[in-house]
Design an enzyme around this catalytic site. Structure first.
Site, PDB file in Angstrom:
ATOM      1  CE  LYS A  31      -1.634   1.140   3.996  1.00  0.00           C
ATOM      2  NZ  LYS A  31      -0.920   2.414   4.280  1.00  0.00           N
ATOM      3  CB  THR A  32       3.504   2.452   2.306  1.00  0.00           C
ATOM      4  OG1 THR A  32       2.686   2.243   3.451  1.00  0.00           O
ATOM      5  CG2 THR A  32       4.303   3.738   2.483  1.00  0.00           C
ATOM      6  CD  GLU A 214      -3.611   2.871   7.018  1.00  0.00           C
ATOM      7  OE1 GLU A 214      -4.643   2.205   6.806  1.00  0.00           O
ATOM      8  OE2 GLU A 214      -2.505   2.352   7.224  1.00  0.00           O
ATOM      9  CD  GLN A 244      -5.022  -4.400   6.995  1.00  0.00           C
ATOM     10  OE1 GLN A 244      -4.159  -4.289   7.859  1.00  0.00           O
ATOM     11  NE2 GLN A 244      -4.740  -4.335   5.705  1.00  0.00           N
ATOM     12  NE  ARG A 543      -1.197  -6.893  10.997  1.00  0.00           N
ATOM     13  CZ  ARG A 543      -1.185  -6.200   9.864  1.00  0.00           C
ATOM     14  NH1 ARG A 543      -0.231  -5.334   9.637  1.00  0.00           N
ATOM     15  NH2 ARG A 543      -2.101  -6.403   8.935  1.00  0.00           N
TER      16      ARG A 543
END
Length: 586
Positions: A31-32, A214, A244, A543
């Site tokens: 995503k980033t 986000e 999320q 995670r």
């Protein structure tokens, strides 16, 4: 300059220039990287940096984006830095220019939560409330209610009369102090935009390209803020993952994500479904589990990573056995380990087991169990009762209890200990009752319920002791052993699932996968709350990069029954493949 290591879907999202775009980025899908490359692509196309804003939720995320772009993506110094920062920092910039419209000067103060609470307390003192009005005039309740009014863009006219009166007084007081509170930094620009079309158009013309990270975590005011700014030129890029979305308690509304296509007709939708983080078993298992949520934008997460180790689902007899098992599975060879839990109170047993084994750990984003204020207050009462020469504990009682309860405790605790040989649990109960301690927490702390959970965990631990001296010695040794390792670098990370979002570890232990904990019993009455709990479980599972351990005692979480058995390996005292053991919901 475009990053060369983008997959086809990431590149598609980076290159699009046809209007609004929603990048639905699954867990671990880059995503980033995609968002920063898209920002770099916009700047490389010749768009003026002054006309671009990238909005994040934290200063840390903003700093990371700046570093990625200007250290690696666009080294050419001819590019100026566009605005990259949080919603609140952007709102503050706008208010610096437009404060006069709200009868403030440009040198206004920004009140944090404590400042706001003190201001509300000073306002309430000017009124003489009784009955139901007195309950509604609790400053902590009012601070939370005023925040909700602003974050949801509500009108105080629709509230109970006393709340409306006090809210209006609070707004007048802020103005008199030439101040805005933290919520104002978003709500007030939205109000300005709605009342002053020319002001809105000025900022629309200035900020022609808007990127939001986000996006699933936006609340109503935040979404109205960016929607207003983007409405004219429609160059809005948002990225996030509704699966999320776990911050409803902070006001976030994942429906902003789900309704994006309705609000922005003909918007481009790009699904990032390739996971680069986790093993195949972890991805397939978590995807099957989250698929049970009704309200979501479905994604089919996949990975080229190998299947890896099966997910371990382990039953324990109680939380102590669970903690001892996990501590026994950890060694110095494991360098990237996280132990995740739903509530802070769950850390007590884990911390004790790690200390017993001499394993150094850190509590990410929080205090260790015996360092928490409420625990220290209760233990101070017990320590002073046991040893009336302990002036440090007595001073803590005097400072943290009201005068009358303090004098009662000072007089009665030694009597109770000497006469009845009270058990630790009985003495804790007396301190809580005589000190009216739970009400004290509710009146003074927004997270009172969490603090009460911590105290209940202390009581649960104290049940195993019949002698006060033995209990206090045990607690002191735990604290002392922990302090000895203070200089060592921790290699085990303890944290709540909420704080784990955005992080990743080779080995992850999720504790308390029980009905009543995950999902939490407070969510039982609402299907939407259950879905948020399932998203919490999903965040926790994703995670893990290589190994995932799901631990429970008592009744297993319904979410465990939603994980296909072919991805799992079961262990424990009973056969977990017995379907009758699971909670199932039709």
């Amino acid at each position: 300059m475009i990053h060369q290591n983008l997959n086809k879907k990431q590149q598609e999202a980076v290159d699009y220039f046809g209007g609004p775009i929603l990048i639905a980025a699954g867990a671990g899908s880059g995503k980033t990287r995609t968002l920063t490359n898209r920002l770099a692509r916009i700047l490389s196309s010749g768009v003026s940096p002054e006309s671009v804003i990238a909005i994040t939720f934290t200063n840390k995320a903003a700093e990371e984006m700046r570093n990625r772009i200007f250290n690696h993506q666009i080294p050419d110094t001819k590019y100026q830095i566009p605005f990259i920062g949080t919603f609140h920092s952007l709102g503050a910039r706008i208010l610096k220019k437009e404060a006069g419209l709200l009868k403030r000067g440009a040198n206004f103060s920004i009140f944090d939560g404590d400042d706001s609470l003190r201001l509300i307390k000073s306002i309430v003192k000017n009124f003489n409330f009784s009955g139901e009005n007195k309950r509604n005039a609790n400053p902590l309740f009012l601070r939370k209610e005023f925040s909700r009014i602003k974050n949801e863009l509500k009108n105080s006219d629709n509230k109970e009369e006393i709340i409306k009166i006090l809210f209006d007084e609070y707004e007048k007081a802020l103005c008199k102090n030439n101040a805005f509170d933290f919520d104002d930094l978003i709500e007030k620009p939205v109000r300005i935009f709605s009342r002053h079309p020319l002001i809105l158009e000025k900022y629309q013309n200035r900020f022609r390209h808007i990127l939001v990270d986000e996006f699933q975590d936006t609340n109503m005011a935040q979404y109205a803020f960016i929607k207003s700014l983007a409405q004219k030129y429609r160059n809005l890029s948002v990225v996030g993952d509704d699966q999320q979305s776990i911050y409803k308690f902070r006001g976030s509304d994942f429906r902003n994500f789900l309704n994006f296509e309705n609000d922005w007709p003909n918007a481009k939708i790009v699904l990032l479904e390739q996971n680069y983080r986790s093993s195949g078993n972890i991805i397939r298992a978590s995807s099957e589990m989250i698929a049970n949520n009704k309200f979501q934008k479905p994604k089919k997460l996949w990975t080229e990573n190998s299947g890896g180790e099966p997910i371990k689902i382990i039953e324990h007899s109680d939380e102590t056995a669970e903690a001892e098992y996990i501590s026994g599975m950890i060694s110095d060879k494991n360098k990237s380990i996280a132990i995740l839990y739903r509530t802070n109170a769950q850390s007590r047993a884990i911390e004790s087991a790690l200390i017993e084994k001499g394993i150094n750990y850190s509590v990410f984003g929080g205090l260790k169990f015996y360092e928490r204020k409420e625990i220290k207050d209760i233990l101070a009462a017990l320590r002073w009762g046991f040893n009336q020469n302990d002036s440090v504990s007595l001073e803590r009682l005097k400072k943290n209890f009201l005068k009358k309860p303090f004098l009662t405790l000072k007089e009665k605790i030694p009597e109770i200990i000497s006469e009845a040989k009270a058990k630790p649990t009985e003495l804790i109960g007396y301190v809580l009752e005589a000190g009216d301690y739970f009400n004290y927490l509710k009146k003074n702390y927004l997270n009172a319920e969490e603090r009460i959970e911590n105290i209940n965990e202390l009581i649960h631990y104290a049940v195993g002791f019949n002698d006060l001296a033995e209990f206090l010695e045990r607690v002191s040794l735990l604290q002392a052993n922990d302090a000895v390792k203070a200089g060592k670098k921790p290699f085990v990370n303890l944290m709540t699932i909420h704080l784990a979002k955005g992080l990743e570890f080779d080995r992850v232990f999720i504790v308390g996968c029980n009905e009543g904990l995950l999902p939490h019993q407070m969510s039982y009455s609402d299907d939407l709350e259950i879905e948020e709990e399932r998203r919490l479980m999903y965040v926790a599972m994703t995670r893990a990069r290589k190994e995932l351990y799901l631990n429970f005692y008592n009744l297993p979480s319904r979410f465990l029954s939603e994980i296909p058995t072919e991805f799992c390996e079961f262990a424990g005292e009973r056969d977990l493949e017995d379907e009758e053991r699971y909670i199932t919901v039709d």
